[in-house]
Design a protein around this motif. Structure first.
Motif, mmCIF file in Angstrom:
data_model
loop_
_atom_site.group_PDB
_atom_site.id
_atom_site.type_symbol
_atom_site.label_atom_id
_atom_site.label_comp_id
_atom_site.label_asym_id
_atom_site.label_seq_id
_atom_site.Cartn_x
_atom_site.Cartn_y
_atom_site.Cartn_z
ATOM 1 N N TRP A 245 0.842 -1.195 0.000
ATOM 2 C CA TRP A 245 0.000 0.000 0.000
ATOM 3 C C TRP A 245 0.876 1.243 0.000
ATOM 4 O O TRP A 245 1.959 1.250 0.582
ATOM 5 N N PRO A 246 0.455 2.344 -0.618
ATOM 6 C CA PRO A 246 1.247 3.581 -0.569
ATOM 7 C C PRO A 246 1.294 4.125 0.859
ATOM 8 O O PRO A 246 0.300 4.079 1.588
ATOM 9 N N ASP A 247 2.453 4.626 1.260
ATOM 10 C CA ASP A 247 2.592 5.188 2.605
ATOM 11 C C ASP A 247 1.862 6.524 2.743
ATOM 12 O O ASP A 247 1.332 6.842 3.803
ATOM 13 N N VAL A 248 1.883 7.321 1.691
ATOM 14 C CA VAL A 248 1.244 8.633 1.729
ATOM 15 C C VAL A 248 0.308 8.754 0.534
ATOM 16 O O VAL A 248 0.667 8.390 -0.583
ATOM 17 N N VAL A 249 -0.890 9.240 0.792
ATOM 18 C CA VAL A 249 -1.867 9.429 -0.277
ATOM 19 C C VAL A 249 -2.341 10.876 -0.249
ATOM 20 O O VAL A 249 -2.298 11.536 0.794
ATOM 21 N N ALA A 273 -8.305 -15.739 -2.926
ATOM 22 C CA ALA A 273 -9.063 -16.883 -2.403
ATOM 23 C C ALA A 273 -9.046 -18.069 -3.352
ATOM 24 O O ALA A 273 -9.122 -19.221 -2.907
ATOM 25 N N ARG A 274 -8.893 -17.838 -4.640
ATOM 26 C CA ARG A 274 -8.917 -18.937 -5.609
ATOM 27 C C ARG A 274 -7.546 -19.576 -5.798
ATOM 28 O O ARG A 274 -7.439 -20.608 -6.446
ATOM 29 N N ASN A 275 -6.517 -18.964 -5.272
ATOM 30 C CA ASN A 275 -5.155 -19.458 -5.473
ATOM 31 C C ASN A 275 -4.605 -19.969 -4.142
ATOM 32 O O ASN A 275 -4.492 -19.203 -3.179
ATOM 33 N N PRO A 276 -4.260 -21.246 -4.024
ATOM 34 C CA PRO A 276 -3.745 -21.761 -2.756
ATOM 35 C C PRO A 276 -2.378 -21.193 -2.390
ATOM 36 O O PRO A 276 -1.983 -21.234 -1.224
ATOM 37 N N ALA A 277 -1.650 -20.648 -3.352
ATOM 38 C CA ALA A 277 -0.331 -20.074 -3.069
ATOM 39 C C ALA A 277 -0.496 -18.663 -2.493
ATOM 40 O O ALA A 277 -1.524 -18.010 -2.697
ATOM 41 N N PRO A 278 0.531 -18.168 -1.762
ATOM 42 C CA PRO A 278 0.475 -16.805 -1.240
ATOM 43 C C PRO A 278 0.320 -15.802 -2.384
ATOM 44 O O PRO A 278 0.827 -15.996 -3.489
ATOM 45 N N GLY A 279 -0.397 -14.722 -2.081
ATOM 46 C CA GLY A 279 -0.637 -13.697 -3.096
ATOM 47 C C GLY A 279 -0.452 -12.301 -2.530
ATOM 48 O O GLY A 279 -0.358 -12.100 -1.322
ATOM 49 N N VAL A 280 -0.363 -11.362 -3.437
ATOM 50 C CA VAL A 280 -0.132 -9.964 -3.062
ATOM 51 C C VAL A 280 -1.256 -9.111 -3.650
ATOM 52 O O VAL A 280 -1.652 -9.288 -4.804
ATOM 53 N N VAL A 281 -1.761 -8.197 -2.828
ATOM 54 C CA VAL A 281 -2.704 -7.180 -3.287
ATOM 55 C C VAL A 281 -2.022 -5.819 -3.118
ATOM 56 O O VAL A 281 -1.561 -5.487 -2.024
ATOM 57 N N SER A 282 -1.920 -5.050 -4.195
ATOM 58 C CA SER A 282 -1.238 -3.759 -4.140
ATOM 59 C C SER A 282 -2.120 -2.674 -4.733
ATOM 60 O O SER A 282 -3.026 -2.949 -5.530
ATOM 61 N N LEU A 283 -1.809 -1.455 -4.329
ATOM 62 C CA LEU A 283 -2.589 -0.306 -4.783
ATOM 63 C C LEU A 283 -1.662 0.771 -5.326
ATOM 64 O O LEU A 283 -0.633 1.086 -4.726
ATOM 65 N N ASP A 284 -2.020 1.329 -6.486
ATOM 66 C CA ASP A 284 -1.330 2.486 -7.059
ATOM 67 C C ASP A 284 -2.312 3.651 -7.125
ATOM 68 O O ASP A 284 -3.481 3.469 -7.501
ATOM 69 N N ARG A 355 -11.066 14.478 -10.976
ATOM 70 C CA ARG A 355 -10.322 14.969 -9.824
ATOM 71 C C ARG A 355 -11.153 16.020 -9.098
ATOM 72 O O ARG A 355 -11.443 17.087 -9.628
ATOM 73 N N LEU A 356 -11.513 15.705 -7.853
ATOM 74 C CA LEU A 356 -12.254 16.620 -6.996
ATOM 75 C C LEU A 356 -11.507 16.736 -5.688
ATOM 76 O O LEU A 356 -11.109 15.711 -5.103
ATOM 77 N N GLU A 357 -11.326 17.947 -5.187
ATOM 78 C CA GLU A 357 -10.511 18.164 -4.013
ATOM 79 C C GLU A 357 -11.328 18.641 -2.833
ATOM 80 O O GLU A 357 -12.322 19.316 -2.979
ATOM 81 N N SER A 358 -10.870 18.238 -1.612
ATOM 82 C CA SER A 358 -11.488 18.719 -0.378
ATOM 83 C C SER A 358 -10.487 19.496 0.459
ATOM 84 O O SER A 358 -10.689 20.640 0.819
ATOM 85 N N GLY A 359 -9.295 18.869 0.767
ATOM 86 C CA GLY A 359 -8.251 19.562 1.541
ATOM 87 C C GLY A 359 -7.490 18.627 2.457
ATOM 88 O O GLY A 359 -8.075 17.794 3.139
ATOM 89 N N GLY A 360 -6.117 18.725 2.449
ATOM 90 C CA GLY A 360 -5.279 17.957 3.391
ATOM 91 C C GLY A 360 -4.623 16.772 2.767
ATOM 92 O O GLY A 360 -4.946 16.299 1.695
ATOM 93 N N THR A 361 -3.604 16.211 3.454
ATOM 94 C CA THR A 361 -2.933 14.963 3.082
ATOM 95 C C THR A 361 -2.894 14.077 4.292
ATOM 96 O O THR A 361 -3.048 14.506 5.417
ATOM 97 N N ALA A 362 -2.688 12.788 4.070
ATOM 98 C CA ALA A 362 -2.722 11.857 5.206
ATOM 99 C C ALA A 362 -1.829 10.671 4.919
ATOM 100 O O ALA A 362 -1.532 10.341 3.775
ATOM 101 N N GLU A 363 -1.386 10.033 5.991
ATOM 102 C CA GLU A 363 -0.611 8.819 5.858
ATOM 103 C C GLU A 363 -1.513 7.604 5.998
ATOM 104 O O GLU A 363 -2.560 7.655 6.648
ATOM 105 N N PHE A 364 -1.078 6.509 5.389
ATOM 106 C CA PHE A 364 -1.851 5.277 5.451
ATOM 107 C C PHE A 364 -0.929 4.144 5.779
ATOM 108 O O PHE A 364 0.117 3.959 5.145
ATOM 109 N N SER A 365 -1.304 3.367 6.776
ATOM 110 C CA SER A 365 -0.482 2.233 7.199
ATOM 111 C C SER A 365 -1.183 0.946 6.823
ATOM 112 O O SER A 365 -1.933 0.376 7.586
ATOM 113 N N GLY A 366 -0.996 0.558 5.583
ATOM 114 C CA GLY A 366 -1.687 -0.616 5.115
ATOM 115 C C GLY A 366 -1.032 -1.911 5.535
ATOM 116 O O GLY A 366 -1.621 -2.954 5.512
ATOM 117 N N GLY A 367 0.257 -1.883 5.925
ATOM 118 C CA GLY A 367 0.921 -3.087 6.370
ATOM 119 C C GLY A 367 1.598 -3.830 5.248
ATOM 120 O O GLY A 367 1.437 -3.521 4.097
#
Length: 367
Positions: A245-249, A273-284, A355-367
């Motif tokens: 996951w991205p650290d800062v969004v 869930a369909r793959n018995p092997a370990p898998g990765v989920v990522s976000l850009d 693109r619609l804006e509200s205000g501010g930035t934040a960190e995300f700790s997805g692990g």
């Protein structure tokens, strides 16, 4: 602007012929009273054409009464014709009396006044009165058309809001049902983990209900909701699920509520869930001057609904179809979600919104 406000402005029109009549008498003075002063000329012209302003107002009042009583077209026509005859005769008498009073017309008897008046400018008076009637009917039609447009716009807005609330209502319980299924699957073999899941579900439920009817929320808040959902799935899948996951969004950008959760849940259910092997989920997260693009990748089993090319047909999943419909209602053609098969297995789900804006930035700790 109200109908009566428009009418008041239209009454100012009669100042135009009054001014033209004054100018005409200034250029070509009356034969009977060539020494008439400018003040007197203005007064007589304002009085003559002011009478037409009075007839205009009375004609509008008549039309309002006919409309209120829902008179038939024939009844309205007869009423307008009868009133028009009265207006034209009265206007001839008024102009004759004003002409005599200011010395620009000869004194005659009432019968001669009416006959000569009809011959000299009876046709002109008919045209003027007809224009008054037509203008009132046109103004009434325009006002009614505007009201219908406003009512149609309000009805469309209410319908769209109701549809959006219904669509969002479909997504909110969707995640809860899935997590409850996860709890049921763990109760028998791992009660302690099942208890942890119950706590996570409670947190997710509180966060979801806190949103209320909001259709768009800051991206950081959406990712926090998604993180709570993923914590539940990580308990369920243990070492089989890894998150990137991205650290800062950009927390000032808005996204549809639960939109990222839909993409992540699709990646977990149809990829990990369909793959018995370990898998990765990522976000850009990609943002330019016009659009916000979110891509969720998974390394699980290939999605049979994705054929390797971008398409707005996102498969048969209820949540993806519902999300696509929400995007259509919110943004039209500017918002869509696509699925793309990845080489070697897995799928990329892409969400694109304006693109619609509200205000501010934040960190995300997805692990």
């Amino acid at each position: 602007m109200s109908e009566w406000a428009l009418r008041r402005r239209l009454l100012l029109f009669w100042l135009v012929p009054a001014a033209m009549g004054t100018l005409g008498f200034q250029l070509v003075p009356s034969r009977l009273n060539p020494d008439l002063s400018l003040t007197a000329l203005i007064a007589v012209q304002l009085a003559m054409w002011g009478a037409w302003a009075l007839w205009t107002t009375l004609t509008w009042v008549l039309g309002d009464q006919l409309a209120r009583r829902r008179a038939s077209p024939w009844g309205q026509g007869a009423a307008y014709v009868a009133f028009g005859a009265v207006v034209i005769l009265c206007q001839i008498l008024i102009q004759a009396r004003l002409g005599v009073a200011f010395g620009i017309a000869e004194r005659r008897g009432i019968e001669s006044t009416l006959v000569i008046g009809l011959r000299q400018y009876g046709d002109f008076s008919v045209v003027v009165y007809s224009a008054i009637v037509v203008s009132q009917l046109a103004l009434r039609w325009y006002t009614s058309w505007q009201q219908e447009r406003v009512q149609a716009a309000r009805a469309a807005e209410a319908l769209a809001s109701a549809r959006l609330r219904a669509l969002q209502g479909q997504l909110q319980p969707h995640f809860l049902f899935n997590t409850l299924n996860s709890i049921v699957s763990l109760i028998g073999r791992d009660p302690e983990q099942a208890q942890k899941l119950v706590v996570r579900v409670a947190d997710l439920l509180r966060s979801s209900l806190r949103l209320g009817d909001r259709q768009e929320i800051p991206l950081a808040q959406e990712l926090e909701l998604t993180r709570q959902y993923l914590e539940i799935e990580r308990i369920r899948f243990a070492d089989r699920l890894t998150l990137q996951w991205p650290d800062v969004v950009p927390g000032d950008l808005l996204v549809p509520a639960f939109a990222v959760q839909v993409l992540v849940e699709n990646a977990v259910r149809h990829g990990i869930a369909r793959n018995p092997a370990p898998g990765v989920v990522s976000l850009d997260v990609l943002a330019d001057a016009d659009s916000l693009v979110l891509r969720v990748h998974d390394t699980g089993a290939a999605d049979t609904d994705a054929d390797g090319t971008d398409t707005t047909v996102v498969g048969s999943g209820t949540s993806l179809r519902t999300l696509q419909e929400r995007l259509h209602h919110l943004y039209g053609a500017s918002g869509h979600v696509t699925l793309t098969a990845r080489p070697g297995g897995g799928t990329t789900a892409e969400l694109r919104v304006p693109r619609l804006e509200s205000g501010g930035t934040a960190e995300f700790s997805g692990g």
